[in-house]
Design a protein around this motif. Sequence first.
Motif, mmCIF file in Angstrom:
data_model
loop_
_atom_site.group_PDB
_atom_site.id
_atom_site.type_symbol
_atom_site.label_atom_id
_atom_site.label_comp_id
_atom_site.label_asym_id
_atom_site.label_seq_id
_atom_site.Cartn_x
_atom_site.Cartn_y
_atom_site.Cartn_z
ATOM 1 N N GLY A 49 36.372 63.085 29.025
ATOM 2 C CA GLY A 49 35.113 63.153 29.443
ATOM 3 C C GLY A 49 34.620 62.421 30.710
ATOM 4 N N ILE A 50 35.627 62.101 31.353
ATOM 5 C CA ILE A 50 35.505 61.405 32.647
ATOM 6 C C ILE A 50 35.991 62.265 33.673
ATOM 7 N N GLY A 51 35.447 62.477 34.771
ATOM 8 C CA GLY A 51 35.791 63.391 35.808
ATOM 9 C C GLY A 51 35.881 62.787 37.146
ATOM 10 N N ALA A 52 35.438 61.475 37.253
ATOM 11 C CA ALA A 52 35.580 60.787 38.650
ATOM 12 C C ALA A 52 35.279 59.396 38.241
ATOM 13 N N ILE A 53 36.086 58.385 39.151
ATOM 14 C CA ILE A 53 35.761 57.228 38.993
ATOM 15 C C ILE A 53 35.359 56.547 40.173
ATOM 16 N N LEU A 54 34.359 55.799 40.244
ATOM 17 C CA LEU A 54 33.374 55.085 41.257
ATOM 18 C C LEU A 54 33.829 53.701 41.340
ATOM 19 N N LEU A 55 34.515 53.120 42.331
ATOM 20 C CA LEU A 55 34.753 51.862 42.423
ATOM 21 C C LEU A 55 34.093 50.983 43.524
ATOM 22 N N SER A 56 33.229 50.078 43.261
ATOM 23 C CA SER A 56 32.218 49.445 44.073
ATOM 24 C C SER A 56 32.546 47.975 43.966
ATOM 25 N N GLY A 57 31.670 47.243 45.034
ATOM 26 C CA GLY A 57 32.022 45.922 44.993
ATOM 27 C C GLY A 57 30.501 45.547 45.035
ATOM 28 N N SER A 58 30.109 44.246 45.851
ATOM 29 C CA SER A 58 28.698 43.869 46.021
ATOM 30 C C SER A 58 28.221 44.408 47.380
ATOM 31 N N GLU A 59 26.995 43.971 47.587
ATOM 32 C CA GLU A 59 26.477 44.362 48.938
ATOM 33 C C GLU A 59 27.164 43.493 50.059
ATOM 34 N N LYS A 60 27.652 42.111 49.720
ATOM 35 C CA LYS A 60 28.261 41.430 51.022
ATOM 36 C C LYS A 60 29.632 41.815 50.999
ATOM 37 N N ALA A 61 30.282 42.120 50.071
ATOM 38 C CA ALA A 61 31.970 42.207 49.892
ATOM 39 C C ALA A 61 32.291 43.280 48.917
ATOM 40 N N PHE A 62 32.847 44.397 49.390
ATOM 41 C CA PHE A 62 33.722 45.317 48.504
ATOM 42 C C PHE A 62 34.597 44.384 47.767
ATOM 43 N N ALA A 63 35.465 43.559 48.647
ATOM 44 C CA ALA A 63 36.491 42.664 48.217
ATOM 45 C C ALA A 63 37.057 42.156 49.659
ATOM 46 N N ALA A 64 37.134 40.621 49.846
ATOM 47 C CA ALA A 64 37.651 39.867 50.902
ATOM 48 C C ALA A 64 39.024 39.753 50.622
ATOM 49 N N GLY A 65 39.883 40.416 50.098
ATOM 50 C CA GLY A 65 41.224 40.102 49.936
ATOM 51 C C GLY A 65 41.806 39.891 48.761
ATOM 52 N N ALA A 66 43.202 39.750 48.680
ATOM 53 C CA ALA A 66 43.759 39.316 47.618
ATOM 54 C C ALA A 66 43.459 37.756 47.477
ATOM 55 N N ASP A 67 43.530 37.097 46.335
ATOM 56 C CA ASP A 67 43.051 35.795 46.219
ATOM 57 C C ASP A 67 44.074 34.821 46.854
ATOM 58 N N ILE A 68 43.590 34.182 48.093
ATOM 59 C CA ILE A 68 44.389 33.253 48.779
ATOM 60 C C ILE A 68 44.970 32.017 47.923
ATOM 61 N N LYS A 69 43.807 31.688 47.187
ATOM 62 C CA LYS A 69 43.988 30.313 46.258
ATOM 63 C C LYS A 69 44.919 30.402 45.405
ATOM 64 N N GLU A 70 45.078 31.602 44.837
ATOM 65 C CA GLU A 70 45.924 31.870 43.841
ATOM 66 C C GLU A 70 47.461 32.156 44.188
ATOM 67 N N MET A 71 47.539 32.477 45.546
ATOM 68 C CA MET A 71 48.747 32.801 46.190
ATOM 69 C C MET A 71 49.457 31.610 46.892
ATOM 70 N N SER A 72 48.539 30.623 47.428
ATOM 71 C CA SER A 72 49.024 29.913 48.720
ATOM 72 C C SER A 72 50.312 28.974 48.048
ATOM 73 N N SER A 73 50.444 28.512 46.968
ATOM 74 C CA SER A 73 51.647 27.421 46.714
ATOM 75 C C SER A 73 52.693 28.284 45.968
ATOM 76 N N GLN A 74 52.749 29.722 45.952
ATOM 77 C CA GLN A 74 53.673 30.304 45.365
ATOM 78 C C GLN A 74 54.923 30.164 46.091
ATOM 79 N N ALA A 75 56.181 29.985 45.411
ATOM 80 C CA ALA A 75 57.606 30.183 46.253
ATOM 81 C C ALA A 75 57.869 31.639 46.399
ATOM 82 N N TYR A 76 58.792 31.894 47.012
ATOM 83 C CA TYR A 76 59.399 33.225 47.479
ATOM 84 C C TYR A 76 59.952 33.775 45.959
ATOM 85 N N SER A 77 60.792 32.872 45.265
ATOM 86 C CA SER A 77 61.441 33.229 44.217
ATOM 87 C C SER A 77 60.190 33.879 42.933
#
Length: 258
Positions: A49-77
């Motif tokens: 019953g679904i023929g298209a998927i519409l992905l939106s953000g807000s007026e100010k930002a669709f998305a400002a990137g991957a979450d830097i705070k979530e990634m910042s302290s991660q190690a390579y491994s």
Amino acid sequence: DSSYQNIVVETRGRVGLITLNRPKALNALNSQTMEEVVAAARAFDREPGIGAILLSGSEKAFAAGADIKEMSSQAYSEMYLADWFAHWDNFTRVRTPTIAAVSGYALGGGCELAMMCDVLIAADTAQFGQPEIDLGVLPGMGGSQRLTRAVGKAKAMDMILTGRRMDAAEAERSGLVSRVVAADELADKAFEVAETISTRSLVASLAAKEAVNAAFETTLDQGVLFERRVFHAAFATEDQKEGMSAFAEKRKAEFKHR
Ligand code: CAA
């Protein structure tokens, strides 16, 4: 679906709507958000019953990137073992046509998520960029590949190496987006496009998406052969009979989506 925390999911007619909703972080894409986006898109994908998927953000930002705070302290491994971003790419496995409506910032992972969509419509306020270089990293959700395919090496290198942003006019000129509309009309215009796509034969639109995508993965000869075989296969559908009869009878086709 109320089980989602960072997105809002609705159905309007044959269009599935996914709206990123993490306003305090300008829709920064953390794991939870992208898991929800992928889950919602896959759920819509399973519904005839679904023929298209519409992905939106807000007026100010669709998305400002991957979450830097979530990634910042991660190690390579940790990044490697989790294969960070690999699961997010499953958004591109969705067979239903996807439309991105981009207003404001589409930076880093935001730009990359928009580029995973099949049709990209921008508000005149849209700003595209891959600023990862300023963080001491590089695009990680496909930007170096999809931006290069979309706008060519010259602009992709410029954007990715300097981190500069592209406005909506340049994005349209460069082939990154298909249309630019006034910001206050984005929601309506993008919905119209999604609705138009959703009313066509579902088999035809899924096959058409597959054929266009084959252009990036195969030789010209193989791609043209694939297209021709799928074209032949369309003659096994009720929708082909209906579409061509409607033309002969000078009326609008009523597709049954099978
Ligand atoms: N990750 C985490 N949080 C983010 C974020 C991001 N990518 N972008 C914005 N935010 C947060 C801010 O930290 C801020 O939160 P606090 O109020 O808690 O401090 C909130 O969203 C609002 O942001 P600003 O105050 O910075 O808003 P602004 O209007 O002054 O600036 C902006 C807007 C220019 C977009 C700025 O937020 C910015 O530069 N964001 C980061 C852009 C970026 O570098 N994106 C790439 C991320 S890395 C990546 O995406 C890797 C990949 O390839 C997948």
